[in-house]
Scaffold this active site. Structure first.
Site, PDB file in Angstrom:
ATOM      1  N   CYS A   8       0.845  -1.191   0.000  1.00  0.00           N
ATOM      2  CA  CYS A   8       0.000   0.000   0.000  1.00  0.00           C
ATOM      3  C   CYS A   8       0.886   1.248   0.000  1.00  0.00           C
ATOM      4  O   CYS A   8       2.114   1.157   0.073  1.00  0.00           O
ATOM      5  CB  CYS A   8      -0.932   0.013   1.218  1.00  0.00           C
ATOM      6  SG  CYS A   8      -0.060   0.117   2.795  1.00  0.00           S
TER       7      CYS A   8
ATOM      8  N   CYS B 108       3.309   1.646   2.899  1.00  0.00           N
ATOM      9  CA  CYS B 108       4.564   0.896   2.760  1.00  0.00           C
ATOM     10  C   CYS B 108       5.580   1.694   1.960  1.00  0.00           C
ATOM     11  O   CYS B 108       6.757   1.785   2.328  1.00  0.00           O
ATOM     12  CB  CYS B 108       4.297  -0.440   2.074  1.00  0.00           C
ATOM     13  SG  CYS B 108       3.131  -1.520   2.923  1.00  0.00           S
TER      14      CYS B 108
ATOM     15  N   ASP C 154       4.064  20.285 -36.802  1.00  0.00           N
ATOM     16  CA  ASP C 154       4.881  20.993 -37.777  1.00  0.00           C
ATOM     17  C   ASP C 154       4.879  20.338 -39.149  1.00  0.00           C
ATOM     18  O   ASP C 154       5.374  20.903 -40.103  1.00  0.00           O
ATOM     19  CB  ASP C 154       6.320  21.130 -37.261  1.00  0.00           C
ATOM     20  CG  ASP C 154       6.993  19.778 -37.075  1.00  0.00           C
ATOM     21  OD1 ASP C 154       6.266  18.773 -37.028  1.00  0.00           O
ATOM     22  OD2 ASP C 154       8.221  19.732 -36.979  1.00  0.00           O
TER      23      ASP C 154
END
Length: 538
Positions: free
Chosen positions: A33, A36, A457
């Site tokens: 998680c 951690c 471009d």
């Protein structure tokens, strides 16, 4: 094992303020998680010699910038271990194009084991849930002994707790030993409390009755919660696996072998054995093995994977060629100028990998919240237990307090607060790479929603990636169908991309009209000369 600290005198001399730093990537095991990830990051940052550290939960990697004069990789590993997590030692590679088979195998094995744990929990929960609801059918309740039913539910729940949910309890215990708390702590405390209460009600029903309590069991709560959370983890692991597909696809573009000139002979060697200044021969329809400079010959090279240009680029002596691009028509030789991590393809792979591991600005807020999320949830759960135990009727206060205590813990358990952002970044950058869009970092991806106008471009970068014929207009009065057959017969012998476009168009028209194909003989191509005079023919 303590982090390695070397004396300050080991810092290279020169400018009084100069500091030599290096970067290392650690594969972290055991993070479940956001809390951690925060603990690992704090442990690294607090280690002397570490300049900065960033831990990505989704990729399970820690990127550390450190002073090699004060700490080495072993010291970084020790710092992570002291925080309660492990560093996976795999064969180091200097090139982003070299896959880590060992790490991939371990992740695949972990994913397969996770699916097995979920399958066991889901299968047993499918039996536990209806058996726990027998009180809804009085006829069944009268036929089944409650103690016997409770012991049956206990036997079905034990594999869920000891096998499927074992990792949650081991992680919670590990966090407790290091005086931290994670999402697994919430899961372990919630499901463990429900299971232990049910176990006591099953083994000591008379004690409950003596104190005015009904010996009710909550095995279904334990099994269903573990199964649902494992389902979420399987989905998360699957998402992580899929996000690495973009990098694998880029790595797969690299040529596996190269035709190198050695001692006057052309020999095929693995790409790993190619050396700088080697002369490599590239034949038509072959991939360019690595970056280099053309020595002799000329050809057209498809560089769409680098530039997005739909038309191949003409190459002659002195021009640069890049690894993984595709040679189209001619043959040429080039001298190797870059290998491994220095090649253009390796830089692209590194860019995508770094972008997937970068941290978006919005994630800082999520990290701050997740740092205090678990302790706050535990405090709220304890307050909930105390209120229900104090205010509920005497004969119901313990079950009601327990159920609501578990509810508060479990509702917060599958929290995606810390995982959603890094996973979204991995998916976004990976999908972009699949479609040829390279995203530099997570901050650029986060700001992309503000873009309302895109300027390009040149048109070559937004075409389909290959030329096509849109109209066929004869100018000399010939029948279009017959002229197209003749034109296709000639162009079918050529490898030029425009010739391929003409052939595709002719084939499509021929299929529509039912025409047959013609074959040209004595074909000769004049490359690089522009329009051919009518007298020479083609």
């Amino acid at each position: 094992m303590q982090p390695k600290h070397l004396p300050d005198t080991a810092v290279p001399t020169g400018s009084p303020t100069s500091v030599v730093t290096e970067s290392a990537t650690l594969n972290i095991e055991g993070m479940t998680c956001a809390s951690c990830a925060n603990f690992v990051e704090k442990a690294l940052v607090r280690t002397p010699g570490v300049e900065r550290a960033m831990v990505n939960l989704a990729s399970e990697k820690a990127t550390v910038e450190y002073r090699p004069a004060q700490i080495d990789r072993a010291g970084l590993k020790a710092a992570v271990q002291q925080a309660g997590y492990e560093v996976l030692d795999t064969a180091a590679s200097t090139s982003p194009l070299a896959g880590d088979d060992e790490l991939e195998a371990r992740k695949a094995q972990g994913y397969a084991q996770l699916k097995r744990r979920f399958a066991v929990a889901a299968w047993l929960a499918a039996f536990i849930m209806p058996l726990s609801m027998l009180m809804l059918w009085p006829a069944m309740t009268a036929r089944v002994s409650t103690p016997l039913l409770n012991y049956g539910l206990l036997l079905l729940t034990l594999p869920v707790v000891l096998y499927s949910g074992r990792e949650f309890f081991e992680s919670a215990w590990n966090s407790f030993r290091h005086r931290t708390a994670t999402m697994d702590t919430l899961i372990a405390v919630g499901t463990g409390t429900a299971f232990l209460y049910s176990l006591a009600a099953t083994m000591l029903p008379h004690w409950f009755r003596q104190h005015g309590l009904m010996p009710e069991v909550y095995y279904d709560t334990t099994a269903i919660i573990i199964a649902l959370i494992l389902l979420g983890k399987v989905m998360e692991a699957r998402a992580k696996t899929q996000t690495s597909a973009a990098i694998k696809a880029l790595m797969g573009l690299q040529a596996k072998t190269a035709r190198v000139v050695r001692a006057g002979q052309e020999v095929d060697v693995p790409i790993e054995q190619v050396q700088l200044d080697d002369v490599v021969v590239v034949r038509p329809r072959e991939k360019v093995a690595t970056d280099g400079v053309v020595l002799e010959g000329q050809s057209a090279v498809d560089e769409a994977m680098l530039t997005g240009e739909s038309l191949p680029v003409e190459k002659k002596a002195g021009d640069n060629v890049f690894g993984a691009t595709l040679n189209k028509t001619g043959s040429f030789r080039f001298r190797v100028s870059k290998l491994g991590a220095d090649t253009m393809l390796a830089q692209i792979v590194k860019l995508v990998s770094d972008a997937q591991g970068s941290r978006a600005p919005i994630q800082r807020l999520a990290d701050k919240i997740s740092a205090v999320f678990v302790p706050v949830v535990i405090i709220i759960a304890l307050l909930t237990f105390g209120l229900w135990f104090d205010l509920a009727p005497t004969n119901l206060r313990l079950p009601l307090a327990l159920v609501n205590f578990v509810a508060v813990l479990i509702i917060a358990c599958p929290c995606a607060l810390g995982l959603a952002t890094p996973t979204a970044i991995m998916v976004g950058t990976g999908k972009g790479a699949e479609y040829g869009v390279l995203i530099r970092n997570a901050e650029a991806l986060e700001k992309a929603y503000q873009v309302n106008t895109v300027l390009l471009d040149k048109t070559g970068t937004i075409t389909r990636g290959e030329p096509s014929v849109t109209d066929f207009v004869p100018t000399n009065g010939d029948a279009p169908a017959h002229l197209l057959l003749l034109l296709a017969a000639v162009e079918r012998q050529s490898e030029h991309p425009l010739a391929e476009a003409v052939v595709r168009y002719a084939d499509a028209q021929g299929v529509a009209s039912g025409s047959t194909t013609l074959t040209a003989t004595a074909f000769q191509a004049y490359e690089g000369r522009g329009p051919v005079p009518p007298s020479t023919g083609r």
